[in-house]
Design a protein around this motif. Structure first.
Motif, PDB file in Angstrom:
ATOM      1  N   THR A  56      -7.352  -7.665  11.182  1.00 33.62           N
ATOM      2  CA  THR A  56      -5.929  -7.971  11.024  1.00 33.62           C
ATOM      3  C   THR A  56      -5.328  -7.005  10.006  1.00 33.62           C
ATOM      4  O   THR A  56      -6.027  -6.383   9.220  1.00 33.62           O
ATOM      5  CB  THR A  56      -5.711  -9.430  10.581  1.00 33.62           C
ATOM      6  N   GLY A  57      -4.003  -6.917  10.061  1.00 31.82           N
ATOM      7  CA  GLY A  57      -3.339  -5.882   9.275  1.00 31.82           C
ATOM      8  C   GLY A  57      -3.262  -6.165   7.799  1.00 31.82           C
ATOM      9  O   GLY A  57      -3.910  -5.505   6.979  1.00 31.82           O
TER      10      GLY A  57
ATOM     11  N   CYS B 113      -7.375  -5.782   6.613  1.00 32.55           N
ATOM     12  CA  CYS B 113      -7.156  -4.502   5.941  1.00 32.55           C
ATOM     13  C   CYS B 113      -6.598  -4.706   4.534  1.00 32.55           C
ATOM     14  O   CYS B 113      -6.959  -3.987   3.600  1.00 32.55           O
ATOM     15  CB  CYS B 113      -6.199  -3.643   6.767  1.00 32.55           C
ATOM     16  N   GLY B 114      -5.724  -5.706   4.387  1.00 28.51           N
ATOM     17  CA  GLY B 114      -5.152  -5.979   3.077  1.00 28.51           C
ATOM     18  C   GLY B 114      -6.153  -6.519   2.088  1.00 28.51           C
ATOM     19  O   GLY B 114      -6.017  -6.317   0.877  1.00 28.51           O
TER      20      GLY B 114
ATOM     21  N   SER C 275      -0.632  -4.888   1.452  1.00 25.50           N
ATOM     22  CA  SER C 275       0.306  -5.146   2.543  1.00 25.50           C
ATOM     23  C   SER C 275       1.042  -3.845   2.838  1.00 25.50           C
ATOM     24  O   SER C 275       0.745  -2.798   2.280  1.00 25.50           O
ATOM     25  CB  SER C 275       1.292  -6.259   2.161  1.00 25.50           C
ATOM     26  N   GLY C 276       2.046  -3.917   3.714  1.00 25.36           N
ATOM     27  CA  GLY C 276       2.851  -2.743   4.014  1.00 25.36           C
ATOM     28  C   GLY C 276       2.421  -2.050   5.297  1.00 25.36           C
ATOM     29  O   GLY C 276       1.274  -2.158   5.738  1.00 25.36           O
TER      30      GLY C 276
ATOM     31  N   VAL D  87       0.834  -1.200   0.000  1.00 23.32           N
ATOM     32  CA  VAL D  87       0.000   0.000   0.000  1.00 23.32           C
ATOM     33  C   VAL D  87       0.870   1.251   0.000  1.00 23.32           C
ATOM     34  O   VAL D  87       1.844   1.358   0.748  1.00 23.32           O
ATOM     35  CB  VAL D  87      -0.936   0.007   1.229  1.00 23.32           C
ATOM     36  N   THR D  88       0.526   2.187  -0.863  1.00 22.75           N
ATOM     37  CA  THR D  88       1.131   3.513  -0.847  1.00 22.75           C
ATOM     38  C   THR D  88       0.247   4.391   0.034  1.00 22.75           C
ATOM     39  O   THR D  88      -0.890   4.715  -0.342  1.00 22.75           O
ATOM     40  CB  THR D  88       1.218   4.110  -2.262  1.00 22.75           C
ATOM     41  N   GLY D  89       0.742   4.713   1.202  1.00 28.86           N
ATOM     42  CA  GLY D  89      -0.079   5.511   2.106  1.00 28.86           C
ATOM     43  C   GLY D  89       0.569   5.729   3.451  1.00 28.86           C
ATOM     44  O   GLY D  89       1.533   5.043   3.815  1.00 28.86           O
TER      45      GLY D  89
END
Length: 339
Positions: A236-237, A265-266, A282-283, A169-171
């Motif tokens: 979860t992340g 979230c992913g 991800s990220g 993820v770009t953020g």
């Protein structure tokens, strides 16, 4: 000296003075802005370079923007902030440290891979609960292009991605904790243990991180006596589609069923089929922007009142992967409740 024991069970702390999340800000790239959660993000970039000379500089600028805008929302100055907790994926966490040099705020640099958002919230909450701060910022970031260059291949190489792969993820998401007001509170912190089930495939991060997510979630239930139904959402992340299903199965084997509450979230940040993101996002920025955008706004509207945020991380490096090492995982959880 008599100490107040706030420990609950083996891995959880129950905060006696729960800090409140008084402001958040989420900034995302163009691809994230085209996904299902677009309406919840505070800022969507048209250009993921932000006019900078490199993707790494762009990532640091995103974090600077997230922190600056969160301060504006909270109507605070940087001199009001006691500590900044931050981390990212890049070597020597340069996105965080280069953003921190633009502020006059005492800085703790963290590395928990993609678990860093919950790690920063955990440590910030403990500092606040202990009476050591009035305001703390917790933040993290990631950038697809900077992560690809460091962990995989340069974009120019055009490597083929596997079905189990995830899209970084770009953020950047930033959160300010304070003591006053009608805001969601962080009530419990469950610190994860490093878990390694022998996964070596760097293209299957979900499988590497799932055991750590399972261990932290189950430990949280055992420590607190809570059940999955206590929460409206267990987030979860960035296990992605594959890691989420694996985690659900493993948790079920241990006597808990979280399927009704579980989101990842992913999995939800992209439309994986339409956007060709395979197993999902991800990220470090993944759980950061989904929480500070989507989940926080729903908490403030009281559409949901209780969530367990469990950011997950793969503790690998380019060197360890080239040496044939396995990929350890970590997951940290924070219970967030709107009273």
């Amino acid at each position: 000296m008599q100490m107040l024991n706030k420990k609950v069970g083996s891995q959880t702390v129950k905060l006696a003075n729960p800090p409140k999340i008084i402001a958040t800000y989420s900034i995302v790239g163009p691809k994230e802005g085209q996904g299902p959660l677009r309406e919840y993000f505070d800022e969507i970039l048209n250009d993921d370079t932000l006019g900078k000379e490199s993707f790494e500089k762009a990532e640091s600028q995103m974090m600077f923007t997230a922190i600056s805008e969160t301060l504006k929302i909270a109507k605070l100055k940087e001199t009001d902030i006691d500590y900044l907790f931050s981390g990212d994926l890049l070597n020597q966490i340069i996105s965080s440290s280069f953003a921190a040099r633009e502020f006059s705020i005492p800085f703790f640099g963290l590395y928990g891979a993609c678990s860093t958002m919950s790690e920063s919230l955990s440590l910030a909450s403990i500092i606040m609960d202990g009476g050591f701060a009035n305001y703390v910022v917790a933040t993290t970031s990631s950038h697809f292009s900077s992560a690809e260059r460091q962990f995989r291949f340069p974009l120019e190489y055009g490597s083929q991605r596997q079905q189990s792969s995830q899209w970084t993820v770009t953020g950047s998401g930033a959160v300010i904790l304070g003591h006053e007001g009608e805001f969601p509170e962080i009530t419990h912190v469950t610190t994860g243990k490093v878990k390694d089930f022998g996964q070596k495939d760097a293209n299957n991060m979900g499988a590497a991180m799932a055991p750590a997510a399972v261990d932290t979630i189950v430990s949280h239930f055992k420590d607190t006596g809570r059940t999955p139904s206590y929460y409206d959402i267990i987030a979860t992340g960035d296990l992605g589609v594959i890691g989420k299903e694996l985690a659900n199965k493993l948790i079920e084997e241990l006597g808990y069923d979280i399927r009704k509450q579980h989101i990842d979230c992913g999995e939800i940040i992209f439309d994986n089929e339409k956007q060709n993101t395979l197993s999902g996002g991800s990220g470090c920025g993944c759980s950061a922007v989904v929480f500070s955008g989507y989940l926080y706004k729903r908490l403030m509207k009281k559409e949901i009142k209780k969530i367990l945020l469990v950011s997950t991380g793969a503790l690998m490096s380019t060197t360890s992967s080239l040496q044939g090492e396995t990929i350890p995982g970590i997951a940290h959880a924070v219970a967030i409740e709107m009273k």
